[in-house]
Write a protein that holds these residues in place. Structure first.
Motif, PDB file in Angstrom:
ATOM      1  N   VAL A  97      -1.382 -39.711  20.515  1.00  0.00           N
ATOM      2  CA  VAL A  97      -1.052 -40.970  19.853  1.00  0.00           C
ATOM      3  C   VAL A  97       0.078 -40.790  18.846  1.00  0.00           C
ATOM      4  O   VAL A  97       1.019 -41.586  18.799  1.00  0.00           O
ATOM      5  N   ASN A  98      -0.002 -39.747  18.027  1.00  0.00           N
ATOM      6  CA  ASN A  98       0.976 -39.579  16.957  1.00  0.00           C
ATOM      7  C   ASN A  98       2.380 -39.350  17.496  1.00  0.00           C
ATOM      8  O   ASN A  98       3.361 -39.841  16.919  1.00  0.00           O
ATOM      9  N   THR A  99       2.504 -38.629  18.595  1.00  0.00           N
ATOM     10  CA  THR A  99       3.816 -38.441  19.206  1.00  0.00           C
ATOM     11  C   THR A  99       4.373 -39.767  19.699  1.00  0.00           C
ATOM     12  O   THR A  99       5.563 -40.069  19.519  1.00  0.00           O
ATOM     13  N   PRO A 127      -2.017 -48.801  18.502  1.00  0.00           N
ATOM     14  CA  PRO A 127      -2.782 -47.645  18.011  1.00  0.00           C
ATOM     15  C   PRO A 127      -3.294 -47.863  16.591  1.00  0.00           C
ATOM     16  O   PRO A 127      -2.766 -48.685  15.847  1.00  0.00           O
ATOM     17  N   TYR A 128      -4.321 -47.124  16.246  1.00  0.00           N
ATOM     18  CA  TYR A 128      -4.962 -47.171  14.929  1.00  0.00           C
ATOM     19  C   TYR A 128      -5.576 -48.543  14.629  1.00  0.00           C
ATOM     20  O   TYR A 128      -5.872 -48.847  13.475  1.00  0.00           O
ATOM     21  N   SER A 129      -5.779 -49.359  15.667  1.00  0.00           N
ATOM     22  CA  SER A 129      -6.338 -50.685  15.425  1.00  0.00           C
ATOM     23  C   SER A 129      -7.805 -50.630  14.992  1.00  0.00           C
ATOM     24  O   SER A 129      -8.308 -51.579  14.391  1.00  0.00           O
ATOM     25  N   ILE A 140      -6.524 -48.191   5.001  1.00  0.00           N
ATOM     26  CA  ILE A 140      -6.314 -49.090   6.129  1.00  0.00           C
ATOM     27  C   ILE A 140      -5.053 -48.619   6.839  1.00  0.00           C
ATOM     28  O   ILE A 140      -3.937 -49.073   6.561  1.00  0.00           O
ATOM     29  N   VAL A 141      -5.232 -47.686   7.757  1.00  0.00           N
ATOM     30  CA  VAL A 141      -4.097 -47.032   8.409  1.00  0.00           C
ATOM     31  C   VAL A 141      -3.305 -48.024   9.253  1.00  0.00           C
ATOM     32  O   VAL A 141      -2.085 -47.909   9.388  1.00  0.00           O
ATOM     33  N   CYS A 142      -3.970 -49.002   9.814  1.00  0.00           N
ATOM     34  CA  CYS A 142      -3.294 -49.981  10.660  1.00  0.00           C
ATOM     35  C   CYS A 142      -2.235 -50.750   9.875  1.00  0.00           C
ATOM     36  O   CYS A 142      -1.149 -51.037  10.391  1.00  0.00           O
ATOM     37  N   MET A 160      -1.621 -56.790  23.044  1.00  0.00           N
ATOM     38  CA  MET A 160      -2.674 -57.402  23.865  1.00  0.00           C
ATOM     39  C   MET A 160      -4.044 -57.037  23.309  1.00  0.00           C
ATOM     40  O   MET A 160      -4.339 -55.852  23.060  1.00  0.00           O
ATOM     41  N   ASP A 161      -4.865 -58.040  23.123  1.00  0.00           N
ATOM     42  CA  ASP A 161      -6.253 -57.879  22.687  1.00  0.00           C
ATOM     43  C   ASP A 161      -6.387 -56.894  21.526  1.00  0.00           C
ATOM     44  O   ASP A 161      -6.971 -55.817  21.655  1.00  0.00           O
ATOM     45  N   LEU A 162      -5.848 -57.294  20.376  1.00  0.00           N
ATOM     46  CA  LEU A 162      -6.039 -56.492  19.169  1.00  0.00           C
ATOM     47  C   LEU A 162      -7.527 -56.320  18.890  1.00  0.00           C
ATOM     48  O   LEU A 162      -8.317 -57.254  19.087  1.00  0.00           O
TER      49      LEU A 162
END
Length: 383
Positions: A97-99, A127-129, A140-142, A160-162
């Motif tokens: 994910v981080n890359t 990501p991070y949702s 709250i990383v998001c 799409m679809d949070l």
């Protein structure tokens, strides 16, 4: 020495005449600036969705190079001019994910410094949702990621679809949160012959709203599983377990707060009749599948003869393919918002629904300045 005569600005260039047709061409280009679609992924498996979208748009994927250097740093090179154009960056999120996040940030910044007019991120799975609420002494990383994307140069996001629809409020620019439910509903109607004998299942009370929406659209019954073993997100929110308990804590007289009783989950129960029916569990994300496997076992014990799991984002982390293959689940249906070809090779029960159609239509409408309302026909907040 004679002084030089300084001519007025107009007289200096009065002798210049543009070639015939050049003014028309310049006017046409100014009125009709183009758009380009780029993929920010460095892995070939993650560019499949981008290729499907460009095929539907009748466009070519933008020329760029994204790769990891030997020291682990991400490098992005744009190989064509993007000045004054609308740029759409398609970024699917693989296991690293981080890359993927750094690839997106660096590409957006590279396009910003190359004078792109608008930079729109197409991020089907954001990501991070799941880290969109305060827990204990976390963060709250998001919201942090939303700020980073804005700073990098993004001006719009299509997702799409949070996981939580309130995430849209973290952004300082427009966010179009598309829905995959029409495609999953179509799959149920076309690929499950006897779906009329099905019941929609929420594997926890928190997923009941989504399940209720599916049940109402398909005119089916609803069941809810209550008393599952794992902790829900709400149990740990807002720092309710903080600060830690101290034996000799000093309490100011008159400030004795009421003591909250500890939560105790009841025995697992299924609210609703699933006996002799097909059970269709619906959710937005399938990551760690232990809870889905446990729910399938319970539904099997209650008499369900076939069990499907439907979700938008199939992360399928760790040993998910093996656990699904060994479980009572008959089929897991997810969309291609996240690449999962490796998992499908490990588990034939995993099926994929293509959602490139709605993403390509969203790109076309945004570029042409058309309304997005068509993509949200009959869509409610609970979908």
């Amino acid at each position: 020495m004679p002084r030089k005569l300084l001519l007025p600005y107009k007289s200096v260039f009065s002798h210049f005449r543009a070639p015939r047709g050049l003014h028309d061409t310049l006017a046409m280009n100014a009125a009709r600036s183009g758009y380009r679609v780029f993929s920010a992924n460095s892995t070939a498996a993650s560019t499949e969705l981008a290729k499907k979208i460009t095929e539907r748009l009748g466009a070519e994927l933008g020329k760029s190079v994204v790769y990891q250097e030997t020291n682990g740093e991400t490098r992005v090179e744009i190989k064509e001019s993007v000045r004054g154009q609308d740029i759409f960056i398609i970024q699917t999120i693989p296991r690293d994910v981080n890359t993927a996040v750094m690839e997106l940030l660096i590409m957006a910044y590279a396009l910003k410094t190359s004078c792109a007019r608008n930079i729109i991120g197409v991020i089907p799975y954001f990501p991070y949702s799941k880290q969109s609420k305060m827990r204990k002494r976390g963060s709250i990383v998001c919201k942090l990621l939303a700020s980073m994307l804005a700073k990098a140069g993004l001006t719009h996001i299509i997702t799409m679809d949070l996981h939580q629809k309130e995430i849209q409020g973290f952004f300082s620019f427009p966010v179009d949160n598309l829905r995959a439910s029409p495609f999953l509903l179509q799959y149920i109607q076309e690929e499950i012959p006897d779906y009329r004998n099905a019941v929609i299942v929420a594997k926890s009370p928190g997923a009941a709203k989504r399940a209720q929406s599916y049940a109402e659209r398909l005119r089916l019954g609803l069941a809810v599983i209550h008393g599952e073993a794992q902790c829900t997100e709400q149990d740990m929110d807002d720092g309710r377990h903080s600060p830690p308990m101290l034996k000799n804590a000093t309490v100011h007289p008159g400030l004795e707060l009421p003591l909250m009783m500890a939560k105790e989950k009841p025995p697992i129960t299924v609210v609703g009749d699933v006996g002799g029916r097909i059970a269709i569990i619906v959710d937005d994300i399938i990551d760690d599948v232990e809870s889905f496997v446990a729910a399938a076992e319970i539904l099997k014990e209650r008499g369900a003869y076939k069990i499907f799991v439907m979700a938008t984002h199939g992360l399928l982390s760790a040993d998910a393919p093996r656990l699904i293959e060994e479980s009572s689940i008959d089929e897991v249906v997810v969309t291609n918002t996240v690449p999962h070809e490796v998992q499908k090779l490990q588990c034939p029960k995993i099926k994929t629904v293509d959602i490139s159609l709605i993403l390509s239509e969203a790109i076309r409408r945004i570029h042409n300045g058309e309304s997005m309302a068509y993509l949200f026909r009959n869509i409610t907040v609970d979908d």
